[in-house]
Design a protein around this motif. Structure first.
Motif, PDB file in Angstrom:
ATOM      1  N   ALA A  26       4.262  -6.092  -3.465  1.00 24.01           N
ATOM      2  CA  ALA A  26       5.118  -7.206  -4.004  1.00 24.01           C
ATOM      3  C   ALA A  26       5.164  -8.019  -2.859  1.00 24.01           C
ATOM      4  CB  ALA A  26       6.537  -6.908  -4.357  1.00 24.01           C
ATOM      5  N   ALA A  27       5.245  -7.661  -1.504  1.00 21.42           N
ATOM      6  CA  ALA A  27       5.480  -8.354  -0.397  1.00 21.42           C
ATOM      7  C   ALA A  27       4.180  -9.094  -0.265  1.00 21.42           C
ATOM      8  CB  ALA A  27       5.687  -7.650   0.677  1.00 21.42           C
ATOM      9  N   MET A  28       2.820  -8.271  -0.258  1.00 15.69           N
ATOM     10  CA  MET A  28       1.656  -8.915   0.036  1.00 15.69           C
ATOM     11  C   MET A  28       1.314  -9.920  -1.007  1.00 15.69           C
ATOM     12  SD  MET A  28      -0.592  -5.619   1.665  1.00 15.69           S
ATOM     13  CE  MET A  28      -0.228  -4.666   0.174  1.00 15.69           C
ATOM     14  N   SER A  29       1.846  -9.621  -2.277  1.00 10.59           N
ATOM     15  CA  SER A  29       1.545 -10.747  -3.235  1.00 10.59           C
ATOM     16  C   SER A  29       2.499 -11.908  -3.597  1.00 10.59           C
ATOM     17  CB  SER A  29       1.600  -9.648  -4.630  1.00 10.59           C
ATOM     18  OG  SER A  29       0.666  -8.894  -4.780  1.00 10.59           O
ATOM     19  N   GLY A  30       3.432 -11.789  -2.747  1.00  9.37           N
ATOM     20  CA  GLY A  30       4.272 -13.039  -2.742  1.00  9.37           C
ATOM     21  C   GLY A  30       5.236 -13.064  -3.883  1.00  9.37           C
ATOM     22  N   VAL A  31       5.498 -11.972  -4.424  1.00 11.92           N
ATOM     23  CA  VAL A  31       6.215 -11.791  -5.597  1.00 11.92           C
ATOM     24  C   VAL A  31       7.705 -11.030  -5.413  1.00 11.92           C
ATOM     25  CG1 VAL A  31       6.382 -10.299  -7.770  1.00 11.92           C
ATOM     26  CG2 VAL A  31       4.435 -11.176  -7.034  1.00 11.92           C
ATOM     27  N   PRO A  32       8.664 -11.730  -5.839  1.00  8.15           N
ATOM     28  CA  PRO A  32      10.077 -11.252  -5.334  1.00  8.15           C
ATOM     29  C   PRO A  32      10.245  -9.560  -5.728  1.00  8.15           C
ATOM     30  CG  PRO A  32      10.308 -13.395  -6.111  1.00  8.15           C
ATOM     31  CD  PRO A  32       8.965 -12.987  -6.557  1.00  8.15           C
ATOM     32  N   LEU A  33      11.082  -9.114  -5.090  1.00  7.85           N
ATOM     33  CA  LEU A  33      10.984  -7.552  -5.379  1.00  7.85           C
ATOM     34  C   LEU A  33      11.635  -7.295  -6.494  1.00  7.85           C
ATOM     35  CD1 LEU A  33      10.353  -5.079  -3.708  1.00  7.85           C
ATOM     36  CD2 LEU A  33      12.507  -5.089  -2.711  1.00  7.85           C
ATOM     37  N   ALA A  34      12.459  -7.949  -6.936  1.00  8.90           N
ATOM     38  CA  ALA A  34      13.316  -7.505  -8.398  1.00  8.90           C
ATOM     39  C   ALA A  34      12.282  -7.991  -9.506  1.00  8.90           C
ATOM     40  CB  ALA A  34      14.576  -8.639  -8.596  1.00  8.90           C
ATOM     41  N   GLU A  35      11.498  -9.009  -9.277  1.00  9.70           N
ATOM     42  CA  GLU A  35      10.367  -9.436 -10.354  1.00  9.70           C
ATOM     43  C   GLU A  35       9.425  -8.199 -10.516  1.00  9.70           C
ATOM     44  OE1 GLU A  35       7.027 -12.770 -11.290  1.00  9.70           O
ATOM     45  OE2 GLU A  35       8.754 -13.321 -10.000  1.00  9.70           O
ATOM     46  N   HIS A  36       9.103  -7.727  -9.226  1.00 11.46           N
ATOM     47  CA  HIS A  36       7.914  -6.833  -9.320  1.00 11.46           C
ATOM     48  C   HIS A  36       8.465  -5.443 -10.046  1.00 11.46           C
ATOM     49  CE1 HIS A  36       3.849  -4.934  -8.224  1.00 11.46           C
ATOM     50  NE2 HIS A  36       4.512  -4.026  -7.511  1.00 11.46           N
TER      51      HIS A  36
END
Length: 414
Positions: free
Chosen positions: A389-399
């Motif tokens: 999630a971090a590497m993709s720039g996606v918020p943790l809750a969304e992932h």
């Protein structure tokens, strides 16, 4: 022109700062507490330490450290000293005594901290530094992208070799990249080193044969030189891919001799770092300290972790990791791999990645993996998903909506 060693300090003194700087320079090179006939101007010009810079910062009415002689004012300065390489040659133990020896004890000093160290090229020629570093670690661990997802065997001590191997079995079944012994676990009677290595590597090798992935296990071989060499050779013979050592326990000579012998990456634990660093008035910054250990051969260096269980603030942790990752400058060896640990979970992944801008690191979570309500495999999956999630720039809750193991982890990581 002669090569010179440069060291920078934060200095506090109740004396005249210029006089205190000269006292430190003399104590750490040719001088003593009285003038001697043999310390001629020619000798001082050849071998004396030189005050390169003295910059007054501020003053205080109280000393930072206990002092036998009180003063009405204590001046704080930036101080830079240099020494000719001929004083010591390219020798790390003597370098340690030169830049961080008796100067901390001088009466004129009421605060002193080593903040920077620049070494001539002769040190890089004498000390090869990490044999594996980032690229070699990734190759042996089979991790080409992202951080190495790791953990520490817990409880720290008390498990038998077979109980340790059972924990490792759960971890490798979950796809873990990296496992390390605790710094307290070496060769105790409850879990002898040889028994532990054989039991653990049996599990790791079986999993590698079955899945094609071999987890990297850092076995703590801290001990005297002969034992460390023998223990390294056992790990190598059993198919292991990493060894671990406690730096402050074995010293620069111990690490360098292990580096000369080793055919495996050396995972370097900084146990005891707090007594060198925690007081702002005395000790070391991490940047100059890690440089010596990189030169001596450390492939991985612990840097604590964001929002850790200890006292170190986040900006200090990131500064330490950046120092370990810094490209070769002056005589610094190749970059090593920073190891984030201490109260870590997937909640730190986004901030760690944002602060470093890369994933050349080992992220170890003990309770953050073993405490997962769905088991160890789910704990490994959740930590790895947090980094995706971090590497993709996606918020943790969304992932987490796409990864049930991460959803469950978020409920207990908090």
């Amino acid at each position: 022109m002669s090569e010179r060693i440069h060291a920078s300090y934060w200095l506090e003194t109740g004396d005249d700062p210029a006089r205190a700087a000269e006292v430190i320079a003399g104590e750490q090179s040719s001088g003593t507490f009285v003038a001697l006939p043999n310390e001629t101007p020619e000798l001082k010009a050849r071998s004396g330490a030189r005050v390169e810079r003295l910059e007054v910062l501020d003053t205080s009415s109280l000393p930072s450290l206990p002092t036998p002689k009180r003063s009405p004012r204590y001046t704080r300065c930036r101080l830079e000293l240099s020494w000719p390489i001929e004083n010591l040659g390219a020798c790390l133990p003597t370098l340690m005594a030169t830049v961080a020896g008796n100067l901390f004890e001088l009466r004129a000093v009421t605060g002193l901290r080593l903040t920077d160290l620049q070494l001539p090229a002769s040190f890089a020629a004498a000390y090869p530094g990490p044999a594996f570093g980032i690229a070699g670690t990734r190759r042996l661990a089979g991790v080409n992208r992202g951080p190495l997802i790791g953990t520490i065997i817990k409880p720290s001590v008390g498990l038998s070799a077979d109980e340790t191997a059972q924990q490792v079995r759960e971890l490798v079944d979950g796809g873990i990249d990296f496992i390390k012994d605790d710094e307290l676990q070496a060769d105790g009677p409850h879990c002898p080193f040889e028994d532990r290595v054989r039991a653990v590597m049996r599990v790791v090798n079986e999993a590698a044969d079955r899945t094609g992935k071999k987890a990297m296990v850092a076995f703590n071989l801290t001990g005297d030189l002969d034992k460390m060499r023998r223990r390294h050779d056992l790990v190598l013979a059993q198919g292991g891919t990493c060894v671990m050592v406690c730096l402050n326990s074995v010293g620069l000579v111990g690490l360098h001799e292990l580096r000369r012998h080793a055919q495996l990456p050396i995972h370097a634990h900084r146990a005891g770092w707090g007594y060198l660093n925690r007081s702002p008035a005395i000790g070391w910054d991490y940047g100059p300290w890690q440089k010596l250990w990189r030169l001596a051969g450390a492939d991985h260096l612990h840097v604590n972790g964001l929002r850790n269980k200890f006292s170190e603030p986040d900006d200090s942790v990131i500064a330490a990791a950046r120092a370990v990752l810094a490209p070769a400058t002056d005589a610094a060896a190749m970059p090593a791999m920073p190891v984030f640990s201490s109260g870590q979970t997937g909640l730190q992944a986004h901030d760690t990645y944002a602060a470093l801008g890369c994933t050349d690191l080992i992220h170890t979570a003990g309770g953050g993996i073993f405490g997962h309500p769905q088991g160890v495999s789910a704990g490994v999956e959740a930590l790895r998903a947090s980094w995706e999630a971090a590497m993709s720039g996606v918020p943790l809750a969304e992932h987490a909506r796409r990864v049930p193991a991460l959803t469950a982890a978020l409920a207990f990581w908090r």
